[in-house]
Design an enzyme around this catalytic site. Structure first.
Site, PDB file in Angstrom:
ATOM      1  N   CYS A  16       0.908  -1.721   0.255  1.00 35.50           N
ATOM      2  CA  CYS A  16       0.150  -0.238   0.217  1.00 35.50           C
ATOM      3  C   CYS A  16       0.764   1.397  -0.111  1.00 35.50           C
ATOM      4  O   CYS A  16       1.789   1.124   0.814  1.00 35.50           O
ATOM      5  CB  CYS A  16      -0.494  -0.349   1.107  1.00 35.50           C
ATOM      6  SG  CYS A  16      -1.485   2.092   1.698  1.00 35.50           S
ATOM      7  N   PRO A  17       0.669   1.918  -1.034  1.00 31.43           N
ATOM      8  CA  PRO A  17      -0.496   2.344  -1.915  1.00 31.43           C
ATOM      9  C   PRO A  17      -0.327   1.968  -3.063  1.00 31.43           C
ATOM     10  O   PRO A  17      -1.023   2.001  -4.018  1.00 31.43           O
ATOM     11  CB  PRO A  17      -0.608   3.699  -1.879  1.00 31.43           C
ATOM     12  CG  PRO A  17       0.729   4.700  -1.818  1.00 31.43           C
ATOM     13  CD  PRO A  17       1.670   3.200  -0.795  1.00 31.43           C
TER      14      PRO A  17
END
Lengths: 79, 145
Positions: A16-17
């Protein structure tokens, strides 16, 4: 019945991200109505790509864990 | 007179901190927001502004003093994960979406920064508090990090 994907995006090993960012880029490289296959190992990719798709107006056709243990998410581009 | 403000899909962040453990959340949230078509406004002030001086971007990242003992392990983990530096994420966020980055003029004066050429290339404008408030007033999510 298996769904044919127009493109495969491999985000395995990324966190993430990055999977969401790469998904956002990759969806623009397929046509409206076509399906993008996203492979991921980040556990957040499942809820995050679903949330992203909802926000962007695309459809998550399926999200499943493969026998090999990674996520396979199919996203249909709707606009 | 009161003005009715409609909230939008906008993320507004005051980036006050200058340590990687706080700058990563700034960059990660900005990237996720940009990927989802949100507008993003990031206002770098105090130690956050200090951290976006070009020379600081090239220096080894700092971590909050409270957690200093974890610094080397975290740096090692980030390397192993092949995770980009926080400012690269912010750059990518800018490249993909509607992200504006501001530098606080008062902090610049305080730190002796004469113009924005010594700051990171992703800075759009040098502004003050009133500008940020105006840009952020319709943000659905506002954070001070």
């Amino acid at each position: 019945m298996s769904i044919k994907s127009a493109k495969t995006l491999d985000t395995r090993g990324k966190f993430c991200p990055i999977p969401v960012m790469e998904t956002a880029k990759a969806i623009t490289q397929i046509g409206v109505g076509e399906v993008l296959e996203v492979l991921a190992t980040d556990p957040a990719a499942d809820p995050d790509i679903k949330a992203w798709a909802k926000r962007m107006g695309h459809e998550v056709v399926s999200a499943e864990k493969t026998p090999e243990g990674y996520l396979r998410i199919l996203v249909r581009r709707l606009k | 007179m009161s003005e009715r403000v409609e909230k939008r899909n906008k993320l507004a962040i005051i980036a006050w901190s200058g340590t990687a453990d706080k700058l990563y959340p700034v960059a990660i949230l900005s990237s996720a927001a940009a990927a989802g078509g949100w507008e993003v406004e990031v206002f770098f002030t105090f130690w956050g502004l200090n951290a976006i001086r070009k020379e600081m971007l090239n220096a080894p990242p700092k971590i909050s003093a409270d957690f200093a003992e974890y610094g080397p392990a975290v740096a090692q983990a980030i390397k192993q994960m092949n995770f980009p530096p926080w400012f690269e994420l912010l750059r990518q966020a800018k490249a993909m979406g509607n992200v504006r980055v501001y530098a606080c003029s008062t902090t610049m004066e305080m730190f002796g920064i004469k113009d924005k050429s010594v700051l990171a290339d992703f800075v759009d404008d040098v502004v003050g508090a009133a500008t940020f408030l105006e840009r952020a007033k319709d943000a659905a999510v506002t954070l001070f990090i």
